[in-house]
Write a protein that holds these residues in place. Sequence first.
Motif, PDB file in Angstrom:
ATOM      1  N   ASP A  52      -7.840   8.201  -3.880  1.00 50.24           N
ATOM      2  CA  ASP A  52      -6.937   8.811  -5.057  1.00 50.24           C
ATOM      3  C   ASP A  52      -6.244   7.788  -5.540  1.00 50.24           C
ATOM      4  O   ASP A  52      -5.710   7.822  -6.812  1.00 50.24           O
ATOM      5  N   LEU A  53      -5.708   6.852  -4.890  1.00 48.07           N
ATOM      6  CA  LEU A  53      -4.961   5.935  -5.261  1.00 48.07           C
ATOM      7  C   LEU A  53      -5.015   4.483  -4.348  1.00 48.07           C
ATOM      8  O   LEU A  53      -5.519   4.563  -3.158  1.00 48.07           O
ATOM      9  N   ALA A  54      -4.838   3.365  -5.009  1.00 45.14           N
ATOM     10  CA  ALA A  54      -4.687   2.024  -4.359  1.00 45.14           C
ATOM     11  C   ALA A  54      -3.159   1.523  -4.383  1.00 45.14           C
ATOM     12  O   ALA A  54      -2.415   1.807  -5.551  1.00 45.14           O
ATOM     13  N   ILE A  55      -2.490   1.306  -3.573  1.00 43.04           N
ATOM     14  CA  ILE A  55      -1.204   0.788  -3.342  1.00 43.04           C
ATOM     15  C   ILE A  55      -1.351  -0.775  -3.045  1.00 43.04           C
ATOM     16  O   ILE A  55      -1.865  -0.904  -1.968  1.00 43.04           O
ATOM     17  N   MET A  56      -0.713  -1.538  -4.124  1.00 36.06           N
ATOM     18  CA  MET A  56      -1.197  -2.844  -4.279  1.00 36.06           C
ATOM     19  C   MET A  56       0.048  -3.779  -4.351  1.00 36.06           C
ATOM     20  O   MET A  56       0.964  -3.460  -4.893  1.00 36.06           O
ATOM     21  N   ASP A  57       0.375  -4.962  -3.646  1.00 37.37           N
ATOM     22  CA  ASP A  57       1.179  -5.854  -3.627  1.00 37.37           C
ATOM     23  C   ASP A  57       0.950  -6.670  -4.828  1.00 37.37           C
ATOM     24  O   ASP A  57      -0.291  -6.746  -5.290  1.00 37.37           O
ATOM     25  N   LEU A  58       1.808  -7.343  -5.634  1.00 35.81           N
ATOM     26  CA  LEU A  58       1.275  -8.413  -6.635  1.00 35.81           C
ATOM     27  C   LEU A  58       1.368  -9.636  -6.210  1.00 35.81           C
ATOM     28  O   LEU A  58       0.720 -10.626  -6.411  1.00 35.81           O
ATOM     29  N   ARG A  59       2.315 -10.208  -5.178  1.00 35.54           N
ATOM     30  CA  ARG A  59       2.490 -11.338  -4.615  1.00 35.54           C
ATOM     31  C   ARG A  59       1.382 -11.456  -3.222  1.00 35.54           C
ATOM     32  O   ARG A  59       2.148 -11.220  -2.346  1.00 35.54           O
ATOM     33  N   MET A  60       0.219 -11.942  -3.666  1.00 36.50           N
ATOM     34  CA  MET A  60      -0.307 -12.199  -2.464  1.00 36.50           C
ATOM     35  C   MET A  60      -1.391 -13.355  -3.019  1.00 36.50           C
ATOM     36  O   MET A  60      -1.538 -13.936  -3.925  1.00 36.50           O
ATOM     37  N   ALA A  61      -1.850 -13.817  -1.806  1.00 30.51           N
ATOM     38  CA  ALA A  61      -2.612 -15.309  -1.832  1.00 30.51           C
ATOM     39  C   ALA A  61      -4.011 -15.163  -1.121  1.00 30.51           C
ATOM     40  O   ALA A  61      -3.969 -14.152  -0.051  1.00 30.51           O
ATOM     41  N   PRO A  62      -5.029 -15.681  -1.459  1.00 29.54           N
ATOM     42  CA  PRO A  62      -4.889 -16.662  -2.627  1.00 29.54           C
ATOM     43  C   PRO A  62      -4.910 -15.796  -4.045  1.00 29.54           C
ATOM     44  O   PRO A  62      -5.131 -16.425  -4.881  1.00 29.54           O
ATOM     45  N   VAL A  63      -5.553 -14.476  -3.982  1.00 30.37           N
ATOM     46  CA  VAL A  63      -5.893 -13.875  -5.433  1.00 30.37           C
ATOM     47  C   VAL A  63      -4.634 -13.082  -5.358  1.00 30.37           C
ATOM     48  O   VAL A  63      -4.402 -11.836  -4.697  1.00 30.37           O
ATOM     49  N   ASP A  64      -3.728 -13.165  -6.283  1.00 28.33           N
ATOM     50  CA  ASP A  64      -2.465 -12.336  -6.680  1.00 28.33           C
ATOM     51  C   ASP A  64      -2.920 -11.002  -7.281  1.00 28.33           C
ATOM     52  O   ASP A  64      -4.070 -10.530  -7.595  1.00 28.33           O
ATOM     53  N   GLY A  65      -1.874 -10.017  -7.102  1.00 29.85           N
ATOM     54  CA  GLY A  65      -2.152  -8.602  -7.623  1.00 29.85           C
ATOM     55  C   GLY A  65      -2.918  -8.544  -9.086  1.00 29.85           C
ATOM     56  O   GLY A  65      -3.342  -7.734  -9.400  1.00 29.85           O
ATOM     57  N   HIS A  66      -2.244  -9.316  -9.806  1.00 32.45           N
ATOM     58  CA  HIS A  66      -2.446  -9.377 -11.459  1.00 32.45           C
ATOM     59  C   HIS A  66      -3.970  -9.541 -11.611  1.00 32.45           C
ATOM     60  O   HIS A  66      -4.723  -8.856 -12.145  1.00 32.45           O
ATOM     61  N   ARG A  67      -4.454 -10.719 -11.064  1.00 35.83           N
ATOM     62  CA  ARG A  67      -5.695 -11.104 -11.094  1.00 35.83           C
ATOM     63  C   ARG A  67      -6.674  -9.827 -10.361  1.00 35.83           C
ATOM     64  O   ARG A  67      -7.783  -9.670 -11.131  1.00 35.83           O
ATOM     65  N   LEU A  68      -6.236  -9.362  -9.076  1.00 36.93           N
ATOM     66  CA  LEU A  68      -7.043  -8.624  -8.551  1.00 36.93           C
ATOM     67  C   LEU A  68      -7.339  -7.204  -9.320  1.00 36.93           C
ATOM     68  O   LEU A  68      -8.440  -6.667  -9.766  1.00 36.93           O
ATOM     69  N   LEU A  69      -6.399  -6.744 -10.097  1.00 33.92           N
ATOM     70  CA  LEU A  69      -6.197  -5.657 -11.106  1.00 33.92           C
ATOM     71  C   LEU A  69      -7.229  -5.788 -11.950  1.00 33.92           C
ATOM     72  O   LEU A  69      -7.874  -4.973 -12.470  1.00 33.92           O
ATOM     73  N   LEU A  84       3.538  -1.903  -5.170  1.00 30.86           N
ATOM     74  CA  LEU A  84       4.390  -1.817  -4.190  1.00 30.86           C
ATOM     75  C   LEU A  84       5.100  -3.461  -3.992  1.00 30.86           C
ATOM     76  O   LEU A  84       4.146  -3.912  -3.125  1.00 30.86           O
ATOM     77  N   THR A  85       5.968  -3.981  -4.548  1.00 33.06           N
ATOM     78  CA  THR A  85       6.211  -5.395  -4.465  1.00 33.06           C
ATOM     79  C   THR A  85       7.756  -5.685  -4.216  1.00 33.06           C
ATOM     80  O   THR A  85       8.498  -4.769  -4.462  1.00 33.06           O
ATOM     81  N   MET A  86       8.039  -6.797  -4.151  1.00 30.85           N
ATOM     82  CA  MET A  86       9.578  -7.276  -3.933  1.00 30.85           C
ATOM     83  C   MET A  86       9.820  -7.714  -5.450  1.00 30.85           C
ATOM     84  O   MET A  86      10.981  -7.859  -5.850  1.00 30.85           O
ATOM     85  N   LYS A 107       9.962  -2.849  -2.937  1.00 28.74           N
ATOM     86  CA  LYS A 107       9.897  -2.607  -1.366  1.00 28.74           C
ATOM     87  C   LYS A 107      11.107  -2.346  -0.733  1.00 28.74           C
ATOM     88  O   LYS A 107      11.215  -1.727   0.431  1.00 28.74           O
ATOM     89  N   ASP A 108      12.260  -2.379  -1.590  1.00 35.14           N
ATOM     90  CA  ASP A 108      13.458  -2.229  -1.047  1.00 35.14           C
ATOM     91  C   ASP A 108      14.051  -0.810  -1.221  1.00 35.14           C
ATOM     92  O   ASP A 108      15.242  -0.333  -0.923  1.00 35.14           O
ATOM     93  N   MET A 109      13.050  -0.017  -1.739  1.00 33.81           N
ATOM     94  CA  MET A 109      13.522   1.655  -1.957  1.00 33.81           C
ATOM     95  C   MET A 109      13.292   2.267  -0.764  1.00 33.81           C
ATOM     96  O   MET A 109      12.675   1.847   0.443  1.00 33.81           O
ATOM     97  N   ASP A 110      14.156   3.190  -0.677  1.00 39.27           N
ATOM     98  CA  ASP A 110      14.348   4.314   0.452  1.00 39.27           C
ATOM     99  C   ASP A 110      12.713   4.594   0.961  1.00 39.27           C
ATOM    100  O   ASP A 110      12.202   4.985  -0.079  1.00 39.27           O
TER     101      ASP A 110
END
Length: 131
Positions: A52-69, A84-86, A107-110
């Motif tokens: 139903d959903l993908a929960i994805m970070d943006l800051r990833m190596a070697p392919v960042d979340g923007h490129r993956l999206l 879900l990112t910093m 990621k710093d949300m409750d």
Amino acid sequence: MTEQIRVVLIDDHGLCRRGLSELLEARAGIRVVGNTGDADEAVRLLRDERPDLAIMDLRMAPVDGHRLLTRLRAEGIETPVVVLTMSDSQEDIGRAFRAGVRGYLLKDMDPDEVIDAIRRTARGEVVVSPV
């Protein structure tokens, strides 16, 4: 009874994936049907599991979340994505929404706020963390 939300977690930090998985399954009844830190595996999981959903970070190596999206959309994978990112960068937020994400959470949300935002996003709402 409400249908269970099925998610795939995409983050290059195993500790984050494991912690989020345990939080979602134990406290929210959200089913994690796959998790990975690898872009190719993410594509395979989203195709095979049809969550139903993908929960994805943006800051990833070697392919960042923007490129993956961008890759997901180019390959016809339309799974709704919650970031879900910093990063609270306005540039990152804008790029993510232009690429079609449905939610942007920090990621710093409750933890309870994250769970609520994921549920709302699964219902079709657009959710943005206060930045």
